[in-house]
Structures are given as C-alpha cells and as structure tokens.
Design an enzyme around this catalytic site. Structure first.
Site, PDB file in Angstrom:
ATOM      1  CB  SER A  34       3.155  -6.806   0.115  1.00  0.00           C
ATOM      2  OG  SER A  34       2.685  -7.068   1.423  1.00  0.00           O
ATOM      3  CG  ASN A  54      -6.044  -7.784  -5.552  1.00  0.00           C
ATOM      4  OD1 ASN A  54      -5.996  -7.145  -6.600  1.00  0.00           O
ATOM      5  ND2 ASN A  54      -6.841  -7.432  -4.574  1.00  0.00           N
ATOM      6  CG  HIS A  96       1.095  -9.379   4.302  1.00  0.00           C
ATOM      7  ND1 HIS A  96      -0.180  -9.842   4.079  1.00  0.00           N
ATOM      8  CD2 HIS A  96       1.081  -8.080   3.945  1.00  0.00           C
ATOM      9  CE1 HIS A  96      -0.925  -8.857   3.617  1.00  0.00           C
ATOM     10  NE2 HIS A  96      -0.180  -7.785   3.515  1.00  0.00           N
ATOM     11  CB  THR A 110      14.082   3.968  13.005  1.00  0.00           C
ATOM     12  OG1 THR A 110      14.424   5.207  13.619  1.00  0.00           O
ATOM     13  CG2 THR A 110      15.079   2.886  13.404  1.00  0.00           C
ATOM     14  CB  CYS A 164      -8.668  -4.155   1.247  1.00  0.00           C
ATOM     15  SG  CYS A 164      -8.401  -4.561  -0.466  1.00  0.00           S
ATOM     16  CD  GLN A 181      -2.110 -11.397  -4.386  1.00  0.00           C
ATOM     17  OE1 GLN A 181      -1.766 -12.582  -4.338  1.00  0.00           O
ATOM     18  NE2 GLN A 181      -2.735 -10.798  -3.394  1.00  0.00           N
ATOM     19  CB  THR A 199      -0.922   0.002   1.240  1.00  0.00           C
ATOM     20  OG1 THR A 199      -1.817  -1.106   1.140  1.00  0.00           O
ATOM     21  CG2 THR A 199      -1.701   1.294   1.362  1.00  0.00           C
TER      22      THR A 199
END
Ligand SMILES: *Cc1c(COP(=O)(O)O)cnc(C)c1O
Length: 384
Positions: free
Chosen positions: A200, A152, A202, A240, A325, A180, A73
């Site tokens: 991404s 997706n 995850h 950071t 989402c 994806q 995102t």
C-alpha cells in the site's frame, strides 16, 4: 500542535512524491490514457512502467509481476479470492492467522460463504505464528497460506522465509500482506519464496488510494480477476490505470528502498526512548515480541485505565488504541486478545507508530503527556 505518532495508519506524503504527482497531473504530455496506442498514451505508459519497475525493485521482483490496485485492501482481496477460486478444483482449504488485517479476514469470511474452509491460526503470547503451527495446519486440499510480514497493531515480524520454504515444499501458494513491512523490513520475494505480496503506497510515504499486488511469474495463471471490465493489467485488474497515483507510488518505493536502513536506524532508538519513558510507570506492558518487531511500532497496555479515557488524556498525541480501521468499534483488539491480554488490558492499549518526520523532542513530549495523563487518571480512579 498535535504530535503525529500514527504512521501505521497513514504516513505523510513525501515532498518528492507530491512533486512527481503534481507534475503528472499538470504536464500536458502525461494526460492521455496509458492504455492508448498513440504517442501521448505511450508517454503516459512509459511513466507507468517506470513506476512499476521501481515498485518491483523494492521487493526483488520483475516489473511484469506487479499489478496496480487501489491499496492493500484490494490487493489482499484479489490475492485470496482470486487464487482460491481459480485453484478450487485442486482444493478448497486456506490457512491464515487470526491476527491478520481485517481485509484478509473478511476475504476469508467471504470465501467461507462460497464453500471454502479456512483455518485461522492463533499466535503465541508474543504474537508469533510458529512455522511448525502453519505446517501442522496444512491439509492435502490446502491451496493458499496468507500471513502478514509485520503486524499493523503490534509490529511483530513473522518468519516468512521459514513459512515460504514449507509452503513451497507442499506446493501451497504463500500470500504475504507486506503493507507495514515495506520500507521497514527487507523484502525479497525470491529469497522469502513468496508467490503473492500486497503493498500500500500510503503506508510508505506515498498517496492514499493506490497499492500493488506482486504475483509471481509462476503464479499468474493461478489467479483470476475479482473485478470485470477492460483488459488492463493483463486482465487481472481492469480499469484505467491512475497515472498520477502510480507515479507517486513509484517515487515512494524508490525512496523506501534507498532510505529503509537509515530510516530504521534512526527510529529504533526513538522507539526505545519512548518505551523507556512510558514503562517508568507501573502497570504498563509491552504488547508483542520484545525483539522481533518492526522499527516503527510500540504498542503498550495500561492497567486500570479505560481505553477511551486514556485516548482522551493523550489528545495532544495522534495515536490509536488499535487498528485505525477498527477505531469505530469499542471492542477490545482481537490481536491483543490473542496475546492472552485480558479484555481490560486489550482495551487500555495504545499504539504509537513513528515515522520519518518524528523527532526526539516529540518523543520526549509524548512521554511527558503519557506519564502525566496516566498518573492523573489513576488519581481520579485509583485501582480497586
Ligand atoms: C493499512 C493496511 C492494509 C490496508 O491498506 P489500504 O491501502 O488502506 O487498503 C492492509 N494490511 C495492513 C497490514 C495494513 O497496515
């Protein structure tokens, strides 16, 4: 026990990834701020840079072209808003597809509020965005095209190489959302002629909350930061760097590169068995392209059944009716509406997404649950 068939929404963290993250969180040698100039900072920084090289290797990039973000995102926001703003002097027009992820479409909405123009291309009935359609949408003031490699919801794969060629010819930047695609499709940013690419962790057996944006060497001065703060990540993404997250994503990327071909070779027959099983019923339709799709997703529409009741009947399975989402809204999927599906069929859609942990036994059980569930609902409310 729920059978997990929602890998397009999140993949389980690989054990090797969790072990590396655990070490990063507990090893006293790795606790310093990776930006610090002392030896302890240097130790953390070494591991961050190793992870950067691993993520770069997955997509054929150089380590210096990877910027850490919090996920796809944020990568999509940085790519679109960051590139559009800095190139505004050259032009204020962007091209994307109406089937893109919410984070791309919302970034486009935001740019429109700031005075940019956006063309949202339709897909064909199989979910393909034809390169010729992209070419026809380019204007002299177009600065950026943004398209996803793998959808997706449907798993449809776009012809990024052809679109890369035509964008390069016209001097337009190409951004690709590959969240994806990573670990499923081959990704080579040079061969595909991609300037910006979002990942991404995850979605590829890494942790949530970490992602990356590839910004090619030639493009880096054409993107401005969206967040302001310290100078981390060459000023493009201040804050950071999360050492443990980054290390986790690095291991996930290394595993994805090594296992992609064998993972997919195992998933394709499982996905086909699932399709063969559920399509024994009448009124079950495949959403997307029959061939040009990634190995892990099967999206089907079921005639005469309301999406909500279907999901309830399938509660032994962790599946979704659209993008995770969008799960909160009862709206039929916009992606499926683009394929020409009626609101009813788009509403009665189920996305199965398979992963490394999926077994043939689970697929057989999923078919059984689906077939008995649909048959029971149809008996209760026979089609008019
Ligand atoms: C999941 C997903 C995203 C968002 O990724 P996050 O890391 O959850 O922010 C973006 N694009 C696609 C195609 C996705 O599947």
């Amino acid at each position: 026990m729920t059978i997990y068939l929602d890998h397009a929404a999140a993949t389980p963290v690989d054990r090797a990834v969790a072990a590396a993250m655990c070490e990063a969180l507990t090893d006293p040698q790795l606790q310093a701020n990776p930006a610090a100039t002392h030896a302890a900072g240097e130790a953390a920084r070494g591991r961050v840079e190793q992870a950067r090289a691993e993520v770069a290797a997955l997509i054929g990039a150089a380590a210096g072209e990877i910027v850490w973000t919090s996920g796809a995102t944020e990568s999509n926001n940085l790519a679109l808003i960051g590139a559009a703003r800095l190139r505004a002097g050259r032009g204020r027009h962007l091209v994307t597809a109406a089937s893109e992820h919410a984070s791309v479409l919302a970034a486009c909405d935001e740019l429109e509020r700031q005075g940019f123009a956006v063309t949202r291309l339709p897909t064909d009935p199989m979910g393909i965005v034809e390169p010729a359609v992209v070419a026809a949408a380019l204007r002299p003031d177009t600065t950026l095209v943004s398209l996803m490699q793998v959808n997706n919801e449907t798993g449809v794969v776009q012809d990024i190489a052809a679109i890369g060629t035509l964008c390069r010819e016209r001097g337009v930047l190409l951004h690709v959302d590959a969240a994806q695609a990573a670990g499923r499709e081959a990704i080579d940013v040079r061969a595909l002629q991609v300037d910006l690419l979002s990942l991404s962790a995850h979605k590829m057996y890494g942790p949530k909350g970490i992602g990356a944006l590839f910004i090619s060497r030639e493009t880096v001065r054409r993107v401005e930061p969206v967040l302001v703060g310290g100078g981390q990540e060459r000023g493009l993404r201040p804050g950071t760097v999360a050492t443990h997250q980054v290390i986790g994503m690095g291991v996930a990327a290394r595993l994805a590169a090594g296992r992609r071909v064998e993972d997919c070779a195992r998933l394709v027959p499982l996905r086909e068995a699932l399709w063969a099983g559920v399509s024994r019923l009448p009124g079950v339709f495949l959403n997307g392209h029959p061939q040009r799709r990634a190995c892990h997703i099967l999206n089907v529409s079921v005639a005469g059944i309301e999406g909500e009741s279907l999901l309830h009947a399938l509660r032994e399975l962790a599946v979704s009716s659209g993008a995770a989402c969008a799960a909160e809204s009862a709206e039929p999927s916009a992606v499926l509406r683009l394929l020409g599906r009626s609101p009813e069929l788009a509403q009665g859609a189920i996305r199965f997404s398979l992963g490394r942990v999926t077994t043939a036994v689970e697929v057989a059980r999923a078919v059984e649950v689906f077939v008995t569930g649909v048959e029971r609902l149809r008996r209760l409310a026979p089609p008019a």
